[in-house]
Design a protein around this motif. Structure first.
Motif, PDB file in Angstrom:
ATOM      1  N   ILE A  87      -8.514  -0.838   0.102  1.00 55.24           N
ATOM      2  CA  ILE A  87      -8.436  -2.073  -0.700  1.00 55.24           C
ATOM      3  C   ILE A  87      -9.241  -1.907  -1.990  1.00 55.24           C
ATOM      4  CG2 ILE A  87      -9.148  -4.511  -0.765  1.00 55.24           C
ATOM      5  CD1 ILE A  87      -8.413  -4.606   2.261  1.00 55.24           C
ATOM      6  N   LEU A  88     -10.431  -1.322  -1.844  1.00 60.89           N
ATOM      7  CA  LEU A  88     -11.278  -1.097  -3.020  1.00 60.89           C
ATOM      8  C   LEU A  88     -10.588  -0.193  -4.030  1.00 60.89           C
ATOM      9  CD1 LEU A  88     -14.970  -0.609  -1.876  1.00 60.89           C
ATOM     10  CD2 LEU A  88     -14.085  -2.241  -3.513  1.00 60.89           C
ATOM     11  N   GLU A  89      -9.943   0.854  -3.490  1.00 58.86           N
ATOM     12  CA  GLU A  89      -9.242   1.810  -4.344  1.00 58.86           C
ATOM     13  C   GLU A  89      -8.123   1.100  -5.127  1.00 58.86           C
ATOM     14  OE1 GLU A  89      -7.112   5.656  -3.014  1.00 58.86           O
ATOM     15  OE2 GLU A  89      -9.169   5.746  -2.295  1.00 58.86           O
ATOM     16  N   LEU A  90      -7.377   0.234  -4.400  1.00 58.31           N
ATOM     17  CA  LEU A  90      -6.287  -0.502  -5.051  1.00 58.31           C
ATOM     18  C   LEU A  90      -6.819  -1.444  -6.128  1.00 58.31           C
ATOM     19  CD1 LEU A  90      -3.918  -1.411  -2.096  1.00 58.31           C
ATOM     20  CD2 LEU A  90      -3.384   0.055  -4.011  1.00 58.31           C
ATOM     21  N   LYS A  91      -7.925  -2.131  -5.798  1.00 58.46           N
ATOM     22  CA  LYS A  91      -8.530  -3.053  -6.762  1.00 58.46           C
ATOM     23  C   LYS A  91      -8.994  -2.280  -7.985  1.00 58.46           C
ATOM     24  CE  LYS A  91     -10.201  -6.921  -4.018  1.00 58.46           C
ATOM     25  NZ  LYS A  91     -11.316  -7.441  -3.276  1.00 58.46           N
ATOM     26  N   ASN A  92      -9.588  -1.128  -7.732  1.00 61.32           N
ATOM     27  CA  ASN A  92     -10.090  -0.280  -8.806  1.00 61.32           C
ATOM     28  C   ASN A  92      -8.955   0.174  -9.713  1.00 61.32           C
ATOM     29  OD1 ASN A  92     -12.268   0.831 -10.002  1.00 61.32           O
ATOM     30  ND2 ASN A  92     -12.088   2.785  -8.927  1.00 61.32           N
TER      31      ASN A  92
ATOM     32  N   ASN B 228     -14.751   0.632  24.750  1.00 59.96           N
ATOM     33  CA  ASN B 228     -15.706   1.343  23.883  1.00 59.96           C
ATOM     34  C   ASN B 228     -14.964   2.077  22.777  1.00 59.96           C
ATOM     35  OD1 ASN B 228     -17.993   0.529  25.191  1.00 59.96           O
ATOM     36  ND2 ASN B 228     -17.989   2.263  26.612  1.00 59.96           N
ATOM     37  N   TYR B 229     -13.874   2.702  23.165  1.00 61.92           N
ATOM     38  CA  TYR B 229     -13.058   3.438  22.196  1.00 61.92           C
ATOM     39  C   TYR B 229     -12.500   2.470  21.144  1.00 61.92           C
ATOM     40  CZ  TYR B 229      -8.909   5.795  20.347  1.00 61.92           C
ATOM     41  OH  TYR B 229      -7.954   6.296  19.509  1.00 61.92           O
ATOM     42  N   GLN B 230     -12.112   1.281  21.626  1.00 61.97           N
ATOM     43  CA  GLN B 230     -11.553   0.281  20.704  1.00 61.97           C
ATOM     44  C   GLN B 230     -12.581  -0.125  19.651  1.00 61.97           C
ATOM     45  OE1 GLN B 230      -9.377  -2.984  22.329  1.00 61.97           O
ATOM     46  NE2 GLN B 230      -8.647  -3.411  20.267  1.00 61.97           N
ATOM     47  N   LEU B 231     -13.839  -0.282  20.081  1.00 69.62           N
ATOM     48  CA  LEU B 231     -14.898  -0.659  19.133  1.00 69.62           C
ATOM     49  C   LEU B 231     -15.043   0.401  18.046  1.00 69.62           C
ATOM     50  CD1 LEU B 231     -17.763  -2.116  21.365  1.00 69.62           C
ATOM     51  CD2 LEU B 231     -16.434  -3.315  19.627  1.00 69.62           C
ATOM     52  N   THR B 232     -15.024   1.660  18.469  1.00 70.52           N
ATOM     53  CA  THR B 232     -15.156   2.768  17.511  1.00 70.52           C
ATOM     54  C   THR B 232     -13.967   2.772  16.555  1.00 70.52           C
ATOM     55  OG1 THR B 232     -16.077   3.977  19.369  1.00 70.52           O
ATOM     56  CG2 THR B 232     -15.661   5.249  17.385  1.00 70.52           C
ATOM     57  N   ALA B 233     -12.765   2.626  17.148  1.00 69.09           N
ATOM     58  CA  ALA B 233     -11.553   2.660  16.329  1.00 69.09           C
ATOM     59  C   ALA B 233     -11.534   1.494  15.341  1.00 69.09           C
ATOM     60  CB  ALA B 233     -10.321   2.603  17.228  1.00 69.09           C
ATOM     61  N   GLN B 234     -12.011   0.327  15.799  1.00 68.22           N
ATOM     62  CA  GLN B 234     -12.039  -0.859  14.938  1.00 68.22           C
ATOM     63  C   GLN B 234     -12.925  -0.594  13.713  1.00 68.22           C
ATOM     64  OE1 GLN B 234     -10.480  -3.887  15.792  1.00 68.22           O
ATOM     65  NE2 GLN B 234     -11.159  -4.947  13.959  1.00 68.22           N
ATOM     66  N   THR B 235     -14.120  -0.065  13.954  1.00 65.36           N
ATOM     67  CA  THR B 235     -15.049   0.218  12.854  1.00 65.36           C
ATOM     68  C   THR B 235     -14.433   1.236  11.904  1.00 65.36           C
ATOM     69  OG1 THR B 235     -16.747  -0.020  14.534  1.00 65.36           O
ATOM     70  CG2 THR B 235     -17.473   0.753  12.405  1.00 65.36           C
ATOM     71  N   ARG B 236     -13.865   2.292  12.496  1.00 67.69           N
ATOM     72  CA  ARG B 236     -13.281   3.363  11.673  1.00 67.69           C
ATOM     73  C   ARG B 236     -12.133   2.815  10.802  1.00 67.69           C
ATOM     74  NH1 ARG B 236      -9.694   6.937  15.060  1.00 67.69           N
ATOM     75  NH2 ARG B 236      -8.350   5.145  14.673  1.00 67.69           N
ATOM     76  N   ASN B 237     -11.217   2.100  11.438  1.00 70.79           N
ATOM     77  CA  ASN B 237     -10.058   1.595  10.693  1.00 70.79           C
ATOM     78  C   ASN B 237     -10.451   0.573   9.640  1.00 70.79           C
ATOM     79  OD1 ASN B 237      -8.694   3.167  12.451  1.00 70.79           O
ATOM     80  ND2 ASN B 237      -7.229   1.626  13.099  1.00 70.79           N
ATOM     81  N   GLU B 238     -11.388  -0.319   9.999  1.00 67.35           N
ATOM     82  CA  GLU B 238     -11.818  -1.324   9.024  1.00 67.35           C
ATOM     83  C   GLU B 238     -12.424  -0.657   7.815  1.00 67.35           C
ATOM     84  OE1 GLU B 238     -14.376  -4.128  10.941  1.00 67.35           O
ATOM     85  OE2 GLU B 238     -12.694  -5.299  11.719  1.00 67.35           O
ATOM     86  N   SER B 239     -13.222   0.373   8.058  1.00 67.11           N
ATOM     87  CA  SER B 239     -13.863   1.058   6.931  1.00 67.11           C
ATOM     88  C   SER B 239     -12.801   1.753   6.062  1.00 67.11           C
ATOM     89  CB  SER B 239     -14.926   2.012   7.455  1.00 67.11           C
ATOM     90  OG  SER B 239     -14.769   3.277   6.956  1.00 67.11           O
ATOM     91  N   ILE B 240     -11.782   2.356   6.707  1.00 66.75           N
ATOM     92  CA  ILE B 240     -10.714   3.011   5.926  1.00 66.75           C
ATOM     93  C   ILE B 240      -9.927   1.968   5.142  1.00 66.75           C
ATOM     94  CG2 ILE B 240      -8.568   4.359   6.066  1.00 66.75           C
ATOM     95  CD1 ILE B 240      -9.805   5.773   8.526  1.00 66.75           C
ATOM     96  N   ILE B 241      -9.584   0.860   5.823  1.00 68.12           N
ATOM     97  CA  ILE B 241      -8.802  -0.192   5.151  1.00 68.12           C
ATOM     98  C   ILE B 241      -9.588  -0.776   3.973  1.00 68.12           C
ATOM     99  CG2 ILE B 241      -7.865  -2.539   5.445  1.00 68.12           C
ATOM    100  CD1 ILE B 241      -6.993  -1.612   8.286  1.00 68.12           C
ATOM    101  N   ASN B 242     -10.880  -1.013   4.189  1.00 73.15           N
ATOM    102  CA  ASN B 242     -11.692  -1.566   3.097  1.00 73.15           C
ATOM    103  C   ASN B 242     -11.754  -0.617   1.909  1.00 73.15           C
ATOM    104  OD1 ASN B 242     -12.200  -3.924   4.407  1.00 73.15           O
ATOM    105  ND2 ASN B 242     -14.147  -3.252   5.279  1.00 73.15           N
ATOM    106  N   SER B 243     -11.874   0.676   2.208  1.00 75.36           N
ATOM    107  CA  SER B 243     -11.950   1.630   1.085  1.00 75.36           C
ATOM    108  C   SER B 243     -10.599   1.700   0.370  1.00 75.36           C
ATOM    109  CB  SER B 243     -12.424   3.007   1.539  1.00 75.36           C
ATOM    110  OG  SER B 243     -11.412   3.646   2.238  1.00 75.36           O
TER     111      SER B 243
ATOM    112  N   LYS C  30       0.826  -1.212   0.000  1.00 74.97           N
ATOM    113  CA  LYS C  30       0.000   0.000   0.000  1.00 74.97           C
ATOM    114  C   LYS C  30       0.859   1.260   0.000  1.00 74.97           C
ATOM    115  CE  LYS C  30      -4.053  -1.724   2.364  1.00 74.97           C
ATOM    116  NZ  LYS C  30      -4.516  -1.882   3.720  1.00 74.97           N
ATOM    117  N   PRO C  31       1.015   1.887  -1.147  1.00 75.39           N
ATOM    118  CA  PRO C  31       1.870   3.080  -1.255  1.00 75.39           C
ATOM    119  C   PRO C  31       1.504   4.186  -0.269  1.00 75.39           C
ATOM    120  CG  PRO C  31       1.219   2.325  -3.430  1.00 75.39           C
ATOM    121  CD  PRO C  31       0.464   1.497  -2.454  1.00 75.39           C
ATOM    122  N   LEU C  32       0.236   4.254   0.091  1.00 74.57           N
ATOM    123  CA  LEU C  32      -0.213   5.283   1.034  1.00 74.57           C
ATOM    124  C   LEU C  32       0.547   5.187   2.358  1.00 74.57           C
ATOM    125  CD1 LEU C  32      -2.647   7.365   1.006  1.00 74.57           C
ATOM    126  CD2 LEU C  32      -3.855   5.690   2.407  1.00 74.57           C
ATOM    127  N   THR C  33       0.984   3.985   2.719  1.00 77.30           N
ATOM    128  CA  THR C  33       1.642   3.788   4.011  1.00 77.30           C
ATOM    129  C   THR C  33       3.138   4.108   3.976  1.00 77.30           C
ATOM    130  OG1 THR C  33       2.120   1.453   3.649  1.00 77.30           O
ATOM    131  CG2 THR C  33      -0.001   1.967   4.636  1.00 77.30           C
TER     132      THR C  33
END
Lengths: 162, 384
Positions: B120-125, B103-118, A89-92
């Motif tokens: 991954i999608l960007e890379l696939k795209n 509680n903070y961990q749950l929020t961070a997990q959701t946030r990071n997973e959503s960023i990571i997924n996007s 991941k180049p972003l990293t």
């Protein structure tokens, strides 16, 4: 008395810092991503051939996209840094230069190892594409998943700390 | 009474530990960590290995937040304050904030997973885009290379048909010419599709004579239809404007592709082209193009996919790229196209398109033509 050294693992979130430590300390790996908040600390003693053994106190820090945002107390008394990025991941690794500059300015005498993780996800063509970034800065390419070069990374750093 | 309630509901989240300069426990209230007097704090958890170096600095306060302590029986997340003092009695305060940090961990997990997924999608795209660009460039280059030999084949077979050939030879050459034209059209279609997919197909906007364009189409397709023994009917609404602004070539291509498709799937009967004015509004003329045939028709199940590339139609015949190009061009012109069809009765393609009206008219054209002739005369005079 055994020497004890504090090593801090830094880098973006999701680059595999925790996986790298797990591979080194417990020799395990999981595909499931679990976010690290704050800091997890683990310890492993390693034997350095023809020298004394050394205890590595490994601080696994919460991932940050900007090193300056890291809580400064976490970095107190650090003996060595491992800067981890995700090779796929180049972003990293796009801010690698400025991040390393920050470390060198603020911790001038502390050795830093720059590590590209997730080597199992990239091929030679891809590495060649980013060779201008990788060649001058990266010390190790590793894979926490396969375990490739993980031991070598920590051994090399440990030897430098003795 | 109040004190009793306080005792019942108050949870003590703090532990206070007094340690010496080496981190040895002098005194503790043991509310969170179970430590023995005289033991070294660093034996509880490697976090406390840092104590020795910190306690060398006197009269300082060090604050650490969100420390994950994996203890033997439980994992807790704490904030730690280390207060080094001059009197060899240093204070370590531990605050258990596990609930809050979880509680903070749950929020961070959701946030990071959503960023990571996007990411991954960007890379696939990106990867798919690269593949698509490579494919389009390959197709465009390859089609260009095919165009040259096919053009030579068309030219020389045109020349050959004018030479002395017997009827059998002429028949063979007719087949060759028809195959050449078919191949050329397919190559043009592939080139257009690759242009569309790489975003290189740009529509032009020029004034043109709509009536003349339609008359040319009428003459050309009457001939093509008659060769297949089909009747060709052409109707044009008298209210249609003569001059409009737009891409003449692409409009001709839309009508041409619809007619080619109709002729191709009609074995007997007729093909009809009808153009009528829907309305004129805001200096734009919207008109309806209707191409109908008495051909084999389209199965209702396949009607939705008829505008997709290489859609197989009735009899498993390949519809090619023509209709998919029509669909793209029509949507680029902010129009719409639809199809109505019944098996063995025929199909009707209806397309509505808007074109800008032009101030240009016949008298202006005559005036311009005269001017051009005068200018030519003048040039001629000067040159002499």
């Amino acid at each position: 008395m055994k020497a004890s050294k504090k090593i801090v693992i830094i880098g973006h979130f999701g680059v595999g810092k925790t996986s790298l430590i797990r591979r080194f300390v417990e020799n395990t790996f999981s595909e499931d991503y679990q976010v690290t908040i704050g800091v997890h600390i683990s310890k492993k003693t390693i034997e350095i051939p023809e020298q004394e053994s050394i205890s590595l106190i490994i601080w696994d820090l919460e991932g940050q996209d900007d090193l300056k945002k890291t809580r400064s107390s976490y970095l107190l008394g650090t003996n060595g840094f491992i800067y981890v990025f995700d090779s796929s991941k180049p972003l990293t690794f796009e801010n690698l230069n400025s991040e390393l500059k920050f470390l060198k300015e603020n911790y001038p005498n502390v050795p830093v190892k720059v590590v590209g993780n997730k080597m199992d996800l990239v091929n030679k063509t891809y590495l060649a594409q980013y060779s201008s970034v990788f060649k001058p800065l990266v010390d190790f390419f590793v894979s926490a998943k396969t375990g490739s070069r993980v031991e070598s990374l920590f051994s090399k750093l440990a030897k430098e700390l003795i | 009474m109040l004190e009793a309630y306080k005792k019942k509901y108050h949870t003590n989240n703090f532990q206070y530990i007094l340690v010496d300069d080496l981190g040895g426990v002098l005194e503790t209230d043991n509310t969170i960590l179970g430590v023995q007097k005289g033991s070294l704090l660093k034996t509880i958890h490697p976090f406390f290995e840092i104590l020795n170096s910190l306690l060398e600095i006197k009269n300082e306060r060090f604050e650490f937040s969100c420390i994950n302590l994996n203890l033997e029986k439980k994992t807790i997340i704490v904030d730690v304050i280390i207060h080094s003092q001059n009197n060899k009695e240093n204070l370590v305060i531990i605050e258990d904030l596990t609930k809050y940090y979880n509680n903070y961990q749950l929020t961070a997990q959701t946030r990071n997973e959503s960023i990571i997924n996007s990411q991954i999608l960007e890379l696939k795209n990106e990867y798919l885009l690269e593949k698509e660009t490579f494919k389009n460039n390959f197709i465009a280059n390859f089609s260009h290379q095919l165009r040259n030999p096919i053009t030579a084949s068309i030219i020389f077979s045109d020349l050959l048909i004018k030479s002395n050939l017997n009827s059998e030879q002429k028949n063979y050459l007719d087949i060759i010419q028809s195959a050449n034209k078919d191949l050329k059209n397919r190559i043009e279609d592939i080139l257009d599709i690759s242009k569309i997919e790489s975003g290189k197909l740009i529509l032009t906007e020029k004034v043109f004579d709509l009536r003349k364009l339609l008359n040319d189409i009428n003459v050309g397709y009457k001939l093509i239809a008659s060769k297949k023994g089909l009747e060709f009917n052409f109707e044009i609404d008298e209210k249609l404007p003569e001059f409009i602004k737009g891409d003449q070539y692409r409009l001709k291509q839309i009508i041409g592709n619809l007619l080619n498709n109709a002729i191709s799937y009609t074995n007997k009967g007729s093909v009809k082209l009808n153009l009528s004015l829907n309305y004129i509004r805001a200096k734009k003329a919207n008109f309806r193009i209707e191409v109908s045939d008495t051909g084999i028709g389209i199965d209702q199940k396949k009607i939705e996919s008829i505008f997709e590339r290489f859609t197989k139609t009735q009899n498993n015949k390949n519809a090619g790229l023509g209709l998919s190009i029509v669909k793209y061009l029509v949507s680029e012109m902010q129009g719409n196209v639809k199809v109505e069809s019944e098996i063995d009765k025929g199909s009707k393609f209806i397309c509505n398109l808007s074109f800008k009206l032009s101030d240009f008219n016949n008298s202006l054209r005559d005036e311009l033509l005269n001017k051009q002739i005068t200018n030519l005369d003048k040039k001629y005079t000067v040159l002499l």
